[in-house]
Design a protein around this motif. Structure first.
Motif, PDB file in Angstrom:
ATOM      1  N   ASP A  88      78.083 -66.441  38.540  1.00 12.50           N
ATOM      2  CA  ASP A  88      78.792 -67.675  38.205  1.00 12.50           C
ATOM      3  C   ASP A  88      78.421 -68.153  36.806  1.00 12.50           C
ATOM      4  O   ASP A  88      79.230 -68.785  36.130  1.00 12.50           O
ATOM      5  CB  ASP A  88      78.465 -68.761  39.231  1.00 12.50           C
ATOM      6  N   ASN A 105      85.650 -62.307  27.175  1.00 13.17           N
ATOM      7  CA  ASN A 105      86.184 -63.088  28.286  1.00 13.17           C
ATOM      8  C   ASN A 105      87.681 -62.872  28.467  1.00 13.17           C
ATOM      9  O   ASN A 105      88.168 -62.672  29.583  1.00 13.17           O
ATOM     10  CB  ASN A 105      85.886 -64.570  28.053  1.00 13.17           C
ATOM     11  N   TYR A 114      85.744 -67.814  33.984  1.00 10.93           N
ATOM     12  CA  TYR A 114      84.700 -68.096  33.007  1.00 10.93           C
ATOM     13  C   TYR A 114      85.223 -68.907  31.823  1.00 10.93           C
ATOM     14  O   TYR A 114      86.368 -68.746  31.392  1.00 10.93           O
ATOM     15  CB  TYR A 114      84.093 -66.799  32.466  1.00 10.93           C
ATOM     16  N   LEU A 133      78.493 -67.656  29.533  1.00 17.44           N
ATOM     17  CA  LEU A 133      79.766 -67.533  30.237  1.00 17.44           C
ATOM     18  C   LEU A 133      79.558 -68.233  31.567  1.00 17.44           C
ATOM     19  O   LEU A 133      78.643 -67.878  32.316  1.00 17.44           O
ATOM     20  CB  LEU A 133      80.106 -66.064  30.498  1.00 17.44           C
ATOM     21  N   THR A 134      80.380 -69.206  31.893  1.00 12.28           N
ATOM     22  CA  THR A 134      80.112 -69.964  33.110  1.00 12.28           C
ATOM     23  C   THR A 134      81.389 -70.403  33.807  1.00 12.28           C
ATOM     24  O   THR A 134      82.387 -70.731  33.162  1.00 12.28           O
ATOM     25  CB  THR A 134      79.227 -71.196  32.801  1.00 12.28           C
ATOM     26  N   ARG A 135      81.325 -70.392  35.147  1.00 15.01           N
ATOM     27  CA  ARG A 135      82.418 -70.906  35.974  1.00 15.01           C
ATOM     28  C   ARG A 135      82.252 -72.392  36.262  1.00 15.01           C
ATOM     29  O   ARG A 135      83.129 -73.008  36.871  1.00 15.01           O
ATOM     30  CB  ARG A 135      82.461 -70.135  37.299  1.00 15.01           C
TER      31      ARG A 135
END
Length: 442
Positions: A88, A105, A114, A133-135
């Protein structure tokens, strides 16, 4: 066109509503995790993830520099590592710039939820940086441009970031870093300890603000604590890891632990250094652990999994392996729609005809499966359209019947894709025996 000026009360209400929506988004941040019951975090040194577009940053040369084609091949291999871990939040080390991470990405991780978070660092020689990189969108994202001190050495951390999140009722802060190289060099001891001192200062501020800490990245240093040492018992020449785990305060309440202690010792290595440049991997001296995820003791009971997957050739892709931690989010409720709950990759008879996957509807409404599909790491798919409607709480099983995607018997990652192309759920499994059912969570 109607004018809002004719109804000033309506205009004021709309402005207040818009301001409220902006405030809510900034306070809580969007959460695009397919499974809200867990939080999976990865750190990965990408080994010069450049995009090949001129002008390129940094002075070092490497095989894929100045070549968009070769840089794209390297980037695709990095993306495969990320897809396999399905994190995540990913702390990326040794990236060129935001343009390169945006390309990763957009071109190789599209539909996985992301967003890129990046702040330019200060390493002008290598040109390397760190990025997230993050959700889950952070509440705060920044870098620390201060300096730490050890002995008579004052030093900053040219490659660092920090981000804060509120996940359910839990406040979590992540600090990503890349310290000075050469773990065994005595002349790097004080400079790297000065870098650790700065990270301790930032971490202490976040701790005092009520955040549980996760500090991760390429420390370029070993953890000498008994139970945390790598597979060849590498010992540090610095106090970097012990400083950060204790935050230099002497207060046990803010201590962190190294997630590596939950990995079998034989698997504790994260980096390959070809010391004699012979292209051979000499495991007893060239594989060590210098990448770490340090976790607040307050999160210890939530750790479900720690892994250092060694699934690529470090001579051909990146010379580092990812470190992955999965945490249970106890105060979260499952707010997804569909989940993959079971897979049968190795049925008796012909796999191409008899492999199966079972889907459960965890939402409160019936869902039409027309346009839904399953996808593996190679991009091949199964259509779920033939399953029709699935009622709340119900499960339906799809049989392969010659569809292109194969549930690999030696392990794979299977994504559940909605009609918009977004990843709604994902399951990763290892090698399976004949007639062994992969059950979610096993």
């Amino acid at each position: 066109m109607k004018s809002f000026v004719r109804n000033p009360f309506r205009l004021v209400c709309l402005l207040i509503a818009a301001a409220f929506l902006v405030m809510v988004t900034s306070v809580f941040g969007a959460d695009r995790r397919p499974n809200k019951a867990t939080l999976t975090i990865m750190t990965l040194n990408t080994e010069f993830m450049w995009d090949g577009v001129e002008p390129e940053e940094g002075q070092p040369n490497f095989d894929w520099k100045h070549s968009e084609t070769e840089a794209a091949e390297h980037m695709a291999e990095i993306a495969e590592i990320i897809r396999a871990g399905n994190p995540d939040i990913v702390n990326l080390v040794e990236v060129e710039n935001k343009q390169a991470v945006d390309k990763l990405n957009a071109d190789y991780l599209a539909g996985r939820g992301y967003q890129v978070y990046f702040k330019k660092g200060k390493d002008t020689y290598t040109g390397q940086d760190v990025a997230l990189l993050t959700r889950i969108d952070p509440l705060v994202f920044d870098r620390d441009d201060g300096k730490g001190q050890s002995g008579n050495v004052v030093k900053g951390v040219s490659k660092n970031l920090y981000a804060t999140f509120t996940i359910g009722n839990t406040k979590i802060a992540i600090i990503g870093l890349h310290f000075l190289a050469f773990p065994n060099a005595e002349y790097r001891r004080l400079p790297r300890e000065a870098q650790a001192d700065l990270i301790c200062k930032r971490a202490k501020k976040l701790f005092d603000d009520g955040y549980l800490l996760i500090i991760l990245g390429d420390f370029n240093d070993y953890d000498g604590e008994e139970g945390n040492r790598d597979h060849i018992d590498s010992m540090p020449v610095t106090n970097v890891l012990s400083m950060i785990k204790q935050l230099g305060t002497g207060t046990p309440g803010d201590d962190l632990f190294n997630a590596a202690q939950l990995v079998p010792k034989a698997s504790r290595y994260t980096a390959f250094w070809d010391q004699n440049h012979n292209e051979h991997i000499e495991a007893d001296r060239e594989l060590t652990s210098i990448d770490h995820i340090l976790i607040a003791n307050g999160l210890r009971e939530r750790v479900e999994l720690v892994d250092i997957p060694h699934n690529h050739d470090p001579r051909a892709v990146t010379d580092h392996f990812p470190v992955v931690v999965r945490l249970r989010c106890e105060d979260e409720t499952q707010t997804g729609t569909l989940l993959i709950v079971a897979l049968l990759p190795n049925p008796p008879g012909k796999d191409i005809d008899k492999e199966t996957a079972t889907i459960r509807n965890v939402s409160q409404q019936a869902i039409n499966l027309n346009g839904w599909k399953l996808r593996d790491l190679s991009g091949k798919t199964w259509s779920l359209s033939s399953l029709g409607m699935i009622q709340p709480g119900a499960e339906k099983t799809i049989t392969r019947h010659g569809q292109p995607m194969s549930l690999n018997n030696d392990g794979d990652t299977i994504d559940l894709i909605d009609p918009d192309g977004d990843v709604v759920d994902s399951v990763t499994y290892g090698p399976v025996d004949e007639d062994e059912v992969v059950i979610r969570g096993n």
